[in-house]
Scaffold this motif. Structure first.
Motif, PDB file in Angstrom:
ATOM      1  N   ARG A 135       0.843  -1.205   0.000  1.00 38.91           N
ATOM      2  CA  ARG A 135       0.000   0.000   0.000  1.00 38.91           C
ATOM      3  C   ARG A 135       0.876   1.253   0.000  1.00 38.91           C
ATOM      4  N   ALA A 136       0.468   2.234  -0.736  1.00 40.72           N
ATOM      5  CA  ALA A 136       1.240   3.470  -0.871  1.00 40.72           C
ATOM      6  C   ALA A 136       1.351   4.217   0.450  1.00 40.72           C
ATOM      7  N   ASP A 137       0.380   4.040   1.349  1.00 41.03           N
ATOM      8  CA  ASP A 137       0.424   4.757   2.630  1.00 41.03           C
ATOM      9  C   ASP A 137       1.364   4.099   3.642  1.00 41.03           C
ATOM     10  N   GLY A 138       1.946   2.965   3.293  1.00 45.16           N
ATOM     11  CA  GLY A 138       2.905   2.306   4.166  1.00 45.16           C
ATOM     12  C   GLY A 138       2.288   1.520   5.308  1.00 45.16           C
ATOM     13  N   ASN A 169       7.353   6.178  -4.421  1.00 43.09           N
ATOM     14  CA  ASN A 169       6.524   6.423  -5.597  1.00 43.09           C
ATOM     15  C   ASN A 169       6.221   5.161  -6.400  1.00 43.09           C
ATOM     16  N   ASN A 170       6.812   4.042  -6.033  1.00 43.34           N
ATOM     17  CA  ASN A 170       6.546   2.802  -6.754  1.00 43.34           C
ATOM     18  C   ASN A 170       5.483   1.947  -6.093  1.00 43.34           C
ATOM     19  N   ALA A 171       5.109   2.248  -4.863  1.00 50.39           N
ATOM     20  CA  ALA A 171       4.096   1.438  -4.190  1.00 50.39           C
ATOM     21  C   ALA A 171       2.770   1.614  -4.903  1.00 50.39           C
ATOM     22  N   GLY A 172       1.973   0.556  -4.933  1.00 51.54           N
ATOM     23  CA  GLY A 172       0.737   0.706  -5.678  1.00 51.54           C
ATOM     24  C   GLY A 172      -0.366  -0.260  -5.350  1.00 51.54           C
ATOM     25  N   GLY A 173      -0.236  -1.063  -4.343  1.00 49.93           N
ATOM     26  CA  GLY A 173      -1.311  -1.983  -4.005  1.00 49.93           C
ATOM     27  C   GLY A 173      -1.419  -3.126  -5.001  1.00 49.93           C
ATOM     28  N   ALA A 174      -2.511  -3.851  -4.917  1.00 48.66           N
ATOM     29  CA  ALA A 174      -2.693  -5.058  -5.718  1.00 48.66           C
ATOM     30  C   ALA A 174      -2.877  -4.759  -7.199  1.00 48.66           C
ATOM     31  N   SER A 175      -3.254  -3.547  -7.546  1.00 49.50           N
ATOM     32  CA  SER A 175      -3.519  -3.226  -8.952  1.00 49.50           C
ATOM     33  C   SER A 175      -2.269  -2.797  -9.719  1.00 49.50           C
ATOM     34  N   VAL A 176      -1.126  -2.757  -9.075  1.00 52.07           N
ATOM     35  CA  VAL A 176       0.090  -2.289  -9.727  1.00 52.07           C
ATOM     36  C   VAL A 176       0.423  -3.198 -10.907  1.00 52.07           C
ATOM     37  N   GLN A 177       0.840  -2.591 -11.988  1.00 51.86           N
ATOM     38  CA  GLN A 177       1.218  -3.327 -13.197  1.00 51.86           C
ATOM     39  C   GLN A 177       2.733  -3.375 -13.289  1.00 51.86           C
ATOM     40  N   LEU A 178       3.294  -4.564 -13.441  1.00 46.25           N
ATOM     41  CA  LEU A 178       4.737  -4.731 -13.492  1.00 46.25           C
ATOM     42  C   LEU A 178       5.245  -4.989 -14.906  1.00 46.25           C
TER      43      LEU A 178
END
Length: 177
Positions: A59-62, A119-128
């Protein structure tokens, strides 16, 4: 030939068969245990690669950073346990596992450093898909090859000698590419 001689021969034959059967069963059991130990060590080491993806999807909020930290500790403890188990089986295999882990950590380090940046955190929807992916399969194959040597009665003493002489030759096939 008396009936007692026949009975004695049958008893000896049955006892001998049971003894040989017991030896074969114990040998197969020990071999299976070694296979599971080597496979578990590889699985444990490759959990480090999976940790990259977990860090990347945090999660982006840590809010899940503590959970990730605890997972890293669990992975490290598991790696240490397998290193000790492999040391017990064969010191040269435990040494190979430690070198495998070191090479794996070195390979993953730039990816982990990048993943931990905020700035790279993004939760489960992050695309790699657009990013580079860590490729450590070659290291796992190298260690699997060393693991197979544990089951080869000819290679075991060769690996023991090679391990003893390694300090003079400083050879490390797991080293950086």
């Amino acid at each position: 030939m008396s009936s007692w001689t026949t009975v004695g021969g049958i008893v000896v034959a049955v006892a001998g068969t049971a003894f040989v059967g017991s030896l074969v069963t114990n040998w197969q059991s020990a071999r299976q245990h070694r296979k599971e130990t080597v496979a578990g060590a590889i699985r444990s080491a490759l959990r480090r690669k999976e940790m990259y993806y977990r860090v990347r999807r945090r999660r982006a909020d840590g809010s899940d950073d503590v959970v990730l930290r605890d997972l890293f500790h669990d992975v490290q403890e598991e790696n240490d346990q397998y290193a000790s188990l492999l040391d017990i089986e064969a010191p040269w295999l435990g040494d190979a596992y430690r070198r495998f882990l070191s090479a794996l950590k070195a390979e993953l380090q730039p990816f982990m450093a990048s993943a931990w940046t905020g700035n790279n955190a993004g939760g489960a929807s992050v695309q790699l898909a657009g990013e580079g992916q860590p490729d450590v399969d070659h290291l796992a194959r190298l260690f699997a090859q060393d693991g197979r040597r544990l089951f080869n009665p000819i290679m075991r003493p060769i690996m023991r000698i090679r391990y003893s002489l390694r300090k003079f030759f400083k050879e490390d096939k797991y080293g950086s590419k």
